[in-house]
Design a protein around this motif. Structure first.
Motif, PDB file in Angstrom:
ATOM      1  N   GLY A  48       0.792  -1.220   0.000  1.00 28.96           N
ATOM      2  CA  GLY A  48       0.000   0.000   0.000  1.00 28.96           C
ATOM      3  C   GLY A  48       0.825   1.272   0.000  1.00 28.96           C
ATOM      4  N   GLY A  49       2.139   1.151  -0.036  1.00 24.73           N
ATOM      5  CA  GLY A  49       2.997   2.314  -0.204  1.00 24.73           C
ATOM      6  C   GLY A  49       3.499   2.990   1.047  1.00 24.73           C
ATOM      7  N   ASP A  50       2.972   2.669   2.207  1.00 21.12           N
ATOM      8  CA  ASP A  50       3.422   3.340   3.429  1.00 21.12           C
ATOM      9  C   ASP A  50       3.497   2.341   4.581  1.00 21.12           C
ATOM     10  N   PRO A  51       4.462   1.403   4.509  1.00 20.91           N
ATOM     11  CA  PRO A  51       4.528   0.376   5.552  1.00 20.91           C
ATOM     12  C   PRO A  51       5.072   0.928   6.869  1.00 20.91           C
ATOM     13  N   SER A  52       4.755   0.241   7.941  1.00 20.92           N
ATOM     14  CA  SER A  52       5.332   0.577   9.242  1.00 20.92           C
ATOM     15  C   SER A  52       6.830   0.293   9.198  1.00 20.92           C
ATOM     16  N   GLU A  53       7.546   0.770  10.188  1.00 21.15           N
ATOM     17  CA  GLU A  53       8.984   0.505  10.256  1.00 21.15           C
ATOM     18  C   GLU A  53       9.249  -0.995  10.328  1.00 21.15           C
ATOM     19  N   ALA A  54       8.440  -1.703  11.110  1.00 21.61           N
ATOM     20  CA  ALA A  54       8.619  -3.155  11.236  1.00 21.61           C
ATOM     21  C   ALA A  54       8.435  -3.848   9.888  1.00 21.61           C
ATOM     22  N   LYS A  55       7.394  -3.462   9.153  1.00 18.07           N
ATOM     23  CA  LYS A  55       7.170  -4.080   7.843  1.00 18.07           C
ATOM     24  C   LYS A  55       8.254  -3.676   6.852  1.00 18.07           C
ATOM     25  N   ILE A  58      11.158  -5.975   7.504  1.00 17.55           N
ATOM     26  CA  ILE A  58      10.874  -7.304   6.957  1.00 17.55           C
ATOM     27  C   ILE A  58      10.966  -7.277   5.428  1.00 17.55           C
ATOM     28  N   ALA A  59      10.494  -6.200   4.812  1.00 18.15           N
ATOM     29  CA  ALA A  59      10.577  -6.082   3.355  1.00 18.15           C
ATOM     30  C   ALA A  59      12.032  -6.043   2.891  1.00 18.15           C
ATOM     31  N   LYS A  60      12.888  -5.341   3.622  1.00 19.75           N
ATOM     32  CA  LYS A  60      14.308  -5.291   3.260  1.00 19.75           C
ATOM     33  C   LYS A  60      14.942  -6.673   3.347  1.00 19.75           C
ATOM     34  N   ARG A  61      14.635  -7.405   4.405  1.00 20.43           N
ATOM     35  CA  ARG A  61      15.186  -8.755   4.546  1.00 20.43           C
ATOM     36  C   ARG A  61      14.642  -9.667   3.451  1.00 20.43           C
ATOM     37  N   SER A  62      13.387  -9.483   3.101  1.00 22.35           N
ATOM     38  CA  SER A  62      12.781 -10.273   2.024  1.00 22.35           C
ATOM     39  C   SER A  62      13.480  -9.993   0.697  1.00 22.35           C
ATOM     40  N   ALA A  63      13.752  -8.723   0.428  1.00 23.43           N
ATOM     41  CA  ALA A  63      14.446  -8.363  -0.814  1.00 23.43           C
ATOM     42  C   ALA A  63      15.843  -8.969  -0.849  1.00 23.43           C
ATOM     43  N   THR A  64      16.520  -8.974   0.298  1.00 24.01           N
ATOM     44  CA  THR A  64      17.854  -9.562   0.386  1.00 24.01           C
ATOM     45  C   THR A  64      17.810 -11.047   0.039  1.00 24.01           C
ATOM     46  N   LEU A  65      16.877 -11.761   0.670  1.00 24.46           N
ATOM     47  CA  LEU A  65      16.772 -13.203   0.400  1.00 24.46           C
ATOM     48  C   LEU A  65      16.337 -13.479  -1.038  1.00 24.46           C
ATOM     49  N   ALA A  66      15.458 -12.645  -1.581  1.00 19.36           N
ATOM     50  CA  ALA A  66      15.009 -12.845  -2.959  1.00 19.36           C
ATOM     51  C   ALA A  66      16.178 -12.694  -3.928  1.00 19.36           C
ATOM     52  N   VAL A  67      17.006 -11.676  -3.716  1.00 19.84           N
ATOM     53  CA  VAL A  67      18.176 -11.483  -4.584  1.00 19.84           C
ATOM     54  C   VAL A  67      19.137 -12.655  -4.424  1.00 19.84           C
ATOM     55  N   TRP A  68      19.362 -13.098  -3.194  1.00 20.61           N
ATOM     56  CA  TRP A  68      20.252 -14.235  -2.945  1.00 20.61           C
ATOM     57  C   TRP A  68      19.749 -15.475  -3.675  1.00 20.61           C
ATOM     58  N   CYS A  69      18.446 -15.731  -3.573  1.00 16.32           N
ATOM     59  CA  CYS A  69      17.866 -16.899  -4.250  1.00 16.32           C
ATOM     60  C   CYS A  69      18.003 -16.779  -5.769  1.00 16.32           C
ATOM     61  N   GLU A  70      17.782 -15.581  -6.304  1.00 12.87           N
ATOM     62  CA  GLU A  70      17.934 -15.385  -7.749  1.00 12.87           C
ATOM     63  C   GLU A  70      19.368 -15.649  -8.189  1.00 12.87           C
ATOM     64  N   GLN A  71      20.330 -15.219  -7.387  1.00 16.05           N
ATOM     65  CA  GLN A  71      21.733 -15.468  -7.729  1.00 16.05           C
ATOM     66  C   GLN A  71      22.042 -16.963  -7.692  1.00 16.05           C
ATOM     67  N   ALA A  72      21.502 -17.666  -6.712  1.00 20.86           N
ATOM     68  CA  ALA A  72      21.705 -19.119  -6.639  1.00 20.86           C
ATOM     69  C   ALA A  72      21.067 -19.801  -7.849  1.00 20.86           C
ATOM     70  N   GLU A  73      19.885 -19.342  -8.239  1.00 19.92           N
ATOM     71  CA  GLU A  73      19.206 -19.920  -9.406  1.00 19.92           C
ATOM     72  C   GLU A  73      20.001 -19.669 -10.681  1.00 19.92           C
ATOM     73  N   VAL A  99       4.901 -13.881   4.183  1.00 19.19           N
ATOM     74  CA  VAL A  99       3.625 -14.102   4.858  1.00 19.19           C
ATOM     75  C   VAL A  99       3.442 -13.035   5.943  1.00 19.19           C
ATOM     76  N   ASP A 100       4.517 -12.694   6.651  1.00 16.94           N
ATOM     77  CA  ASP A 100       4.441 -11.684   7.711  1.00 16.94           C
ATOM     78  C   ASP A 100       4.021 -10.319   7.181  1.00 16.94           C
ATOM     79  N   ILE A 101       4.490  -9.943   5.987  1.00 14.06           N
ATOM     80  CA  ILE A 101       4.108  -8.630   5.453  1.00 14.06           C
ATOM     81  C   ILE A 101       2.860  -8.706   4.594  1.00 14.06           C
ATOM     82  N   GLY A 102       2.432  -9.903   4.255  1.00 13.05           N
ATOM     83  CA  GLY A 102       1.202 -10.079   3.481  1.00 13.05           C
ATOM     84  C   GLY A 102       1.494 -10.410   2.040  1.00 13.05           C
ATOM     85  N   LEU A 103       0.931 -11.487   1.584  1.00  6.04           N
ATOM     86  CA  LEU A 103       1.151 -11.917   0.201  1.00  6.04           C
ATOM     87  C   LEU A 103       0.209 -11.223  -0.775  1.00  6.04           C
TER      88      LEU A 103
END
Length: 123
Positions: A48-55, A58-73, A99-103
């Motif tokens: 929705g464009g304006d997440p809480s600090e906590a979200k 979590i979004a930053k960590r998700s982006a990190t893991l997504a990039v890592w997975c893409e590199q492994a792939e 899931v924590d930030i919402g799919l």
């Protein structure tokens, strides 16, 4: 007469905290960093464009893991070996964070305030 304590000066925020940098001390022009920003931007938009600090964290960590997975792939697609246990762990961690930030995508709230509505009607 009691001496009053001086009012402490506000501390300057970090570049990351001020929104000027996503990650401190990096060249933000690299391919990996550009991909990281793309994923992070899309996750924020999906929330929705304006997440809480906590979200946001979590979004930053998700982006990190997504990039890592893409590199492994990419390594695997080029015929290289990947540690399937490490990859599976990262993928499962990514799924849990997402899931924590919402799919589901959330619409950005564009409802005008009462003042904006009345100003629009007057114009």
């Amino acid at each position: 007469m009691a001496k009053s304590k001086p009012i402490p000066k506000p501390q300057a925020g970090t570049r990351v905290g001020n929104g000027k940098d996503i990650l401190a001390g990096l060249d933000h022009r690299s391919v990996v960093m550009r991909r990281y920003r793309e994923i992070l931007s899309q996750l924020v938009n999906d929330m929705g464009g304006d997440p809480s600090e906590a979200k946001s964290i979590i979004a930053k960590r998700s982006a990190t893991l997504a990039v890592w997975c893409e590199q492994a792939e990419a390594t695997m697609a080029e015929g290289g070996d990947i540690d399937i246990g490490e990859f599976t762990t990262a993928t499962n961690a990514l799924r849990r964070l997402l899931v924590d930030i919402g799919l589901e995508r959330k619409a950005k709230d564009i409802t005008p305030t009462l003042r904006q509505y009345l100003e629009g009607q007057a114009a």
